[in-house]
Design an enzyme around this catalytic site. Structure first.
Site, short mmCIF file in Angstrom:
data_model
loop_
_atom_site.label_atom_id
_atom_site.label_comp_id
_atom_site.label_asym_id
_atom_site.label_seq_id
_atom_site.Cartn_x
_atom_site.Cartn_y
_atom_site.Cartn_z
N GLU A 151 -52.60 -27.01 97.61
CA GLU A 151 -51.76 -27.94 96.84
C GLU A 151 -50.28 -27.54 96.97
OE1 GLU A 151 -52.97 -27.97 92.78
OE2 GLU A 151 -51.70 -29.67 92.21
N ASP A 205 -43.69 -32.47 87.59
CA ASP A 205 -43.93 -32.41 86.15
C ASP A 205 -43.11 -31.36 85.39
OD1 ASP A 205 -45.79 -34.04 87.30
OD2 ASP A 205 -47.51 -32.81 86.79
C1 9WN Z 1 -50.35 -35.21 86.40
C2 9WN Z 1 -52.12 -35.38 91.58
C3 9WN Z 1 -50.90 -35.08 90.71
C4 9WN Z 1 -49.58 -35.27 91.47
C5 9WN Z 1 -48.37 -34.74 90.69
C6 9WN Z 1 -48.67 -33.29 90.31
C7 9WN Z 1 -49.96 -33.20 89.52
C8 9WN Z 1 -50.87 -34.18 87.41
C9 9WN Z 1 -51.43 -32.97 86.68
O1 9WN Z 1 -51.03 -33.72 90.26
O2 9WN Z 1 -49.78 -33.87 88.28
O3 9WN Z 1 -49.97 -36.38 87.10
O4 9WN Z 1 -52.48 -33.11 86.04
O5 9WN Z 1 -50.82 -31.89 86.76
O6 9WN Z 1 -47.60 -32.75 89.60
O7 9WN Z 1 -47.22 -34.85 91.46
O8 9WN Z 1 -49.39 -36.64 91.74
O9 9WN Z 1 -52.07 -34.66 92.78
#
Ligand code: 9WN
Length: 432
Positions: free
Chosen positions: A405, A176
């Site tokens: 994470e 992101d």
């Molecule tokens: C938005 C779920 C997701 C991952 C992404 C990570 C994070 C979300 C957030 O979490 O993103 O999709 O709310 O920050 O960047 O890679 O799929 O684990």
């Protein structure tokens, strides 16, 4: 007898399986309980790869549940919202994405309108190879047409910059707040700037210094609002506030398209079209996205035509593909930017860059999924020494800091949430 400080592998495997069980919600798995209480697209692909080591049933169930939310136009959504979870448990929740269009998900299903890197066909192939037999062939036959439609959507509706495949939101990259998106994001009008801190739920569960900033979030919301207001139509991609080409996304699509060719062969379908599409996209990635001076692939701003010249982990992932600039990428992967003495796993960003931040999300920390992709790539090229080093780092990180994470790439400190599903799943794969 193991050394006193050697990790207890059997115990790690048990704890990884327990983490996946803890996050299982009956038909699919959440990435982690509090921070991400719904189903995420590429998380589910990684989770299925790990579940396959515990048996084929939940592995296939995970991907079947995800594809049950597939849109009429073929897109597989970034998030499938769990209707039992309150609207405000995650921001932006289901209401923010509405109204969903006629070409959206099946009636009664709530999703976002974005996609994520398409690891799914590669995941299905991994499960199938581990569990050959009639039941697997039947499951592959059911999933195959859905996988094909989701790839058709990407190749046909997301085609940008003649022959490449674009993303319309940083969330679609999975990385992101990658430094690659700083330049295109700076040109985006922030939406909702005033209330963003109040609205954000992530800050209740994770340290603000380990997450994207408020300024990032305000722009994320502005991009979503613009796409939503067009009912998630893809006919003028360059007219959207954000449209880029990401090396990881394209490389994973080409890799998965090649997996579709193998799946087609297993069930007696025609592999030719998949093999051709995989070859063509691979060629485009190698010839259009490689930056010789940086020694890696770089993203492209499709709206301005500018190369986004940042040395990120995304730019190493095309190592998954045949051919290309293997020697140069290998040198970058094993050199001072990503592998200085003491560095653990593959950091998400060049640690020698002045704007690297080893605590902040995709701007420095080591993540298990991207390290795993490179571990797979190294194994595929017979680079066993480097691959073993990455595997040992992952085992060390998890056995000392838990199923976190992400991790500080030098101290190994655990960051973000705990009990994280893809960390557990991919560790099972590395330990197999
Ligand atoms: C938005 C779920 C997701 C991952 C992404 C990570 C994070 C979300 C957030 O979490 O993103 O999709 O709310 O920050 O960047 O890679 O799929 O684990």
């Amino acid at each position: 007898t193991p050394e006193p400080h050697a990790p207890d592998i059997a115990d790690l495997r048990r704890r990884a399986a327990a983490t996946l069980l803890r996050n299982w919600r009956g038909s699919a798995t959440v990435p982690t309980t509090a921070l991400y209480p719904h189903q995420w697209s590429w998380d589910s692909a990684f989770i299925a790869i790990g579940q396959a080591h515990l048996g084929p049933r939940r592995a296939f169930a995970e991907l079947t549940a995800l594809h049950g939310a597939q849109w009429g136009d073929g897109r597989v959504p970034q998030i499938v919202f769990n209707p039992a979870v309150p609207e405000d448990a995650y921001f932006p929740g289901p209401a923010f994405w509405r109204p969903l269009p006629r070409h959206g998900p099946p009636a009664g299903v709530s999703t976002t309108g974005l996609v994520q890197p398409p690891v799914h066909a590669a995941a299905v192939l991994a499960i199938a190879e581990r569990h050959p037999g009639a039941a697997t062939d039947a499951a592959v036959r059911r999933l195959y047409p859905r996988l094909v439609r989701s790839h058709d959507y990407l190749f046909e509706r997301r085609s940008v910059a003649s022959g490449l495949v674009g993303i319309v939101h940083p969330w679609e990259s999975g990385l992101d707040n990658s430094p690659s998106w700083d330049e295109p994001l700076a040109a985006v009008d922030p939406g909702l700037a005033d209330d963003i801190t109040v609205l954000r739920r992530d800050l209740r569960h994770a340290d603000a210094g380990h997450r994207p900033t408020d300024s990032d979030y305000a722009r994320y919301m502005g991009i979503v609002a613009a796409y939503r207001d067009r009912r998630y139509a893809d006919d003028d991609l360059l007219g959207l506030p954000f449209c880029t080409v990401d090396p990881l996304f394209c490389a994973v699509l080409a890799w998965s398209e090649d997996a579709l060719a193998s799946l087609a062969r297993r069930i007696g379908a025609d592999p030719g079209r998949h093999a051709e599409r995989a070859r063509e996209l691979t060629h485009q990635v190698h010839t259009r996205l490689f930056d010789p001076a940086l020694g890696c692939y770089v993203a492209l701003d499709a709206r301005t035509g500018r190369a986004l010249r940042k040395r990120t982990v995304s730019g190493l992932v095309p190592l998954l593909l045949p051919g290309g600039h293997r020697a140069a990428v290998l040198e970058t992967l094993t050199g001072p930017s990503f592998a200085a003495p003491g560095v653990l796993g593959v950091p998400s960003y060049d640690l020698t860059a002045p704007d690297a931040d080893p605590h902040r999300y995709w701007r420095g920390p080591t993540w298990v999924n991207t390290t795993w992709l490179l571990w797979r790539a190294l194994l595929a090229h017979g680079e066993t020494g480097h691959a073993e080093r990455l595997a040992a780092d992952l085992v060390h990180l998890v056995s000392t800091a838990g199923f976190r994470e992400y991790f500080h790439p030098v101290t190994g400190e655990g960051l973000g949430s705990d009990h994280f599903s893809w960390t557990a799943a991919l560790l099972l794969d590395v330990l197999a």
